[in-house]
Design an enzyme around this catalytic site. Structure first.
Site, PDB file in Angstrom:
ATOM      1  CB  SER A 136      -5.075  -1.222  15.172  1.00 11.99           C
ATOM      2  OG  SER A 136      -5.801  -0.308  14.367  1.00 11.99           O
ATOM      3  CE  LYS A 153      -7.903  -0.960   4.425  1.00 12.31           C
ATOM      4  NZ  LYS A 153      -6.481  -0.815   4.121  1.00 12.31           N
ATOM      5  CB  CYS A 204      -0.921  -0.002   1.214  1.00 16.71           C
ATOM      6  SG  CYS A 204      -2.304   1.146   1.009  1.00 16.71           S
ATOM      7  CE  LYS A 249      -7.497  -3.358   7.568  1.00 11.62           C
ATOM      8  NZ  LYS A 249      -6.555  -2.611   6.822  1.00 11.62           N
ATOM      9  NE  ARG A 292      -6.527   5.001   4.925  1.00  7.52           N
ATOM     10  CZ  ARG A 292      -5.403   5.718   4.865  1.00  7.52           C
ATOM     11  NH1 ARG A 292      -5.176   6.512   3.835  1.00  7.52           N
ATOM     12  NH2 ARG A 292      -4.499   5.636   5.828  1.00  7.52           N
TER      13      ARG A 292
HETATM   14  C1  PBG Z   1      -3.093   0.243   4.841  1.00  5.60           C
HETATM   15  C2  PBG Z   1      -3.656  -0.553   5.950  1.00  5.60           C
HETATM   16  C3  PBG Z   1      -4.443  -0.129   7.032  1.00  5.60           C
HETATM   17  C4  PBG Z   1      -4.614  -1.248   7.839  1.00  5.60           C
HETATM   18  C5  PBG Z   1      -3.960  -2.306   7.225  1.00  5.60           C
HETATM   19  N1  PBG Z   1      -3.399  -1.864   6.046  1.00  5.60           N
HETATM   20  C6  PBG Z   1      -4.928   1.211   7.419  1.00  5.60           C
HETATM   21  C7  PBG Z   1      -5.935   1.925   6.620  1.00  5.60           C
HETATM   22  O1  PBG Z   1      -6.466   1.424   5.637  1.00  5.60           O
HETATM   23  O2  PBG Z   1      -6.186   3.077   6.985  1.00  5.60           O
HETATM   24  C8  PBG Z   1      -5.337  -1.259   9.145  1.00  5.60           C
HETATM   25  C9  PBG Z   1      -4.926  -2.328  10.083  1.00  5.60           C
HETATM   26  C10 PBG Z   1      -5.358  -2.123  11.482  1.00  5.60           C
HETATM   27  O3  PBG Z   1      -6.086  -1.168  11.840  1.00  5.60           O
HETATM   28  O4  PBG Z   1      -4.961  -2.960  12.302  1.00  5.60           O
HETATM   29  N2  PBG Z   1      -3.952   0.638   3.861  1.00  5.60           N
END
Ligand code: PBG
Length: 331
Positions: free
Chosen positions: A274, A196, A121, A248, A217
């Site tokens: 997270s 996602k 990413c 996710k 986003r």
């Molecule tokens: C990158 C990415 C993200 C996460 C995993 N890959 C952050 C986002 O999309 O803002 C989140 C993982 C987590 O919150 O544990 N695009």
């Protein structure tokens, strides 16, 4: 009372052996993938804000972590890197000496059998924190594909087993599959962050990666009010050549995991993100929840919904609990 009730479900709950005998879903160490954050510098093992017991690691400190992973029996990691310098085109993403590329080599030398997936990413690498190239105030899908292709090939060259695009760009799987195959990396698998959602649960991760975007986003991650769109995204990624489909976040999206599971023959992964981790940790620290009980229940629910693979910051803890459990509860 007469003969009612003839059927008594409690008969099968009477003792632990009966419960074990009829349990339908069990967590196994092979279900987990553990996220790892690597940074430039020396002698760094720095706890991440909002993610107790998770760390930024410099390469020289990795042996400590890799040893722990080896002992846990966890088979795979998802690697995230924090670059030395961010720029408009996310250059370190595909640099031979980028932090992820170096980490792959280091980890493969320490533990060749560990499966390494890499998050592909742009958000940690671009100055504006977006998952794509910003052009005229918009995220340019097709310029971003070019960077994703270079990054996938660069990670594959360094030795990644799985590349995992997480930017929700249209056509990202096809573009990466093509680039990998053209460069003789047809054996490298793609785990698509296929479904996602634009979620509030990524907060701690974004501070960990210093990737909080300007704005939000929502022009590329999905609207959580939508479900059919999830199946469309999953189908497209499967058609484009994805080897795994990920959903996710996980816990607020169990219905989505279940639907994706029912509509594909690919392994389904789910990312217990997270914010989900932070909530449990915070409540446990306050003594409001029993961390172990709540985690085992949550992760089992994710598996029951249909995920074979669970990305979780608790992977090493849960693996240790499973190993220590002599009752065979989770085995
Ligand atoms: C990158 C990415 C993200 C996460 C995993 N890959 C952050 C986002 O999309 O803002 C989140 C993982 C987590 O919150 O544990 N695009």
């Amino acid at each position: 009372m007469g003969f009612f009730p003839v059927t008594r479900p409690r008969r099968l709950r009477r003792n632990a052996s009966l419960r074990e005998q009829v349990a339908e879903v069990r967590l196994h160490v092979s279900d987990f993938m553990y996220p790892v954050f690597v940074v430039h510098g020396y002698d760094i093992k720095r706890e991440i804000n909002g993610m107790p017991n998770q760390y930024h690691w410099s390469l020289d400190r990795l042996p400590e972590l890799i040893e722990e992973i080896k002992k846990s029996g966890v088979l795979s990691i998802m690697l995230f890197g924090l670059p030395a310098i961010k720029d408009k085109y996310a250059s370190e993403n595909y640099a031979d000496n980028g932090i992820v590329q170096q980490a792959i080599c280091e980890i493969k030398s320490l533990y060749p059998g560990l499966l390494i997936a890499t998050d592909v990413c742009l958000c940690a690498y671009t100055t504006d924190g977006h998952c794509g190239i910003v052009h005229n105030e918009e995220i340019s899908n097709d310029q971003t594909l070019d960077i994703l292709q270079k990054t996938a090939v660069s990670h594959a060259k360094a030795g990644a087993d799985i590349v995992a695009p997480s930017g929700m760009m249209d056509g990202m799987i096809q573009a990466m599959r093509y680039a990998l195959d053209q460069n003789d990396y047809s054996e490298v698998a793609i785990m698509s962050y296929a479904v996602k959602y634009a979620s509030g649960f990524y907060g701690p991760f974004r501070s960990a990666c210093d990737s909080t975007p300007k704005g939000d986003r929502k022009s590329y991650q999905m609207d959580y009010r939508n479900k059919s769109e999830a199946l469309k995204e999953a189908q497209m990624d499967e058609d484009e050549g994805a080897d795994f489909l990920m959903v996710k976040p996980a816990l607020s999206y169990l219905d989505i995991i279940q639907d994706v599971r029912r509509n594909t023959h690919l392994p389904v992964a789910a990312y217990h993100v997270s914010g989900e981790y932070a909530m449990i940790k915070a409540a446990a620290e306050k003594g409001w929840l029993d961390e172990k009980a709540v985690l085992l229940e949550s992760l089992t629910a994710i598996k029951r919904a249909g995920a074979k693979l669970i990305l979780t910051y608790s992977a090493l803890d849960v693996a240790a609990w499973i190993q220590a459990d002599n009752s065979g509860h989770y085995q």
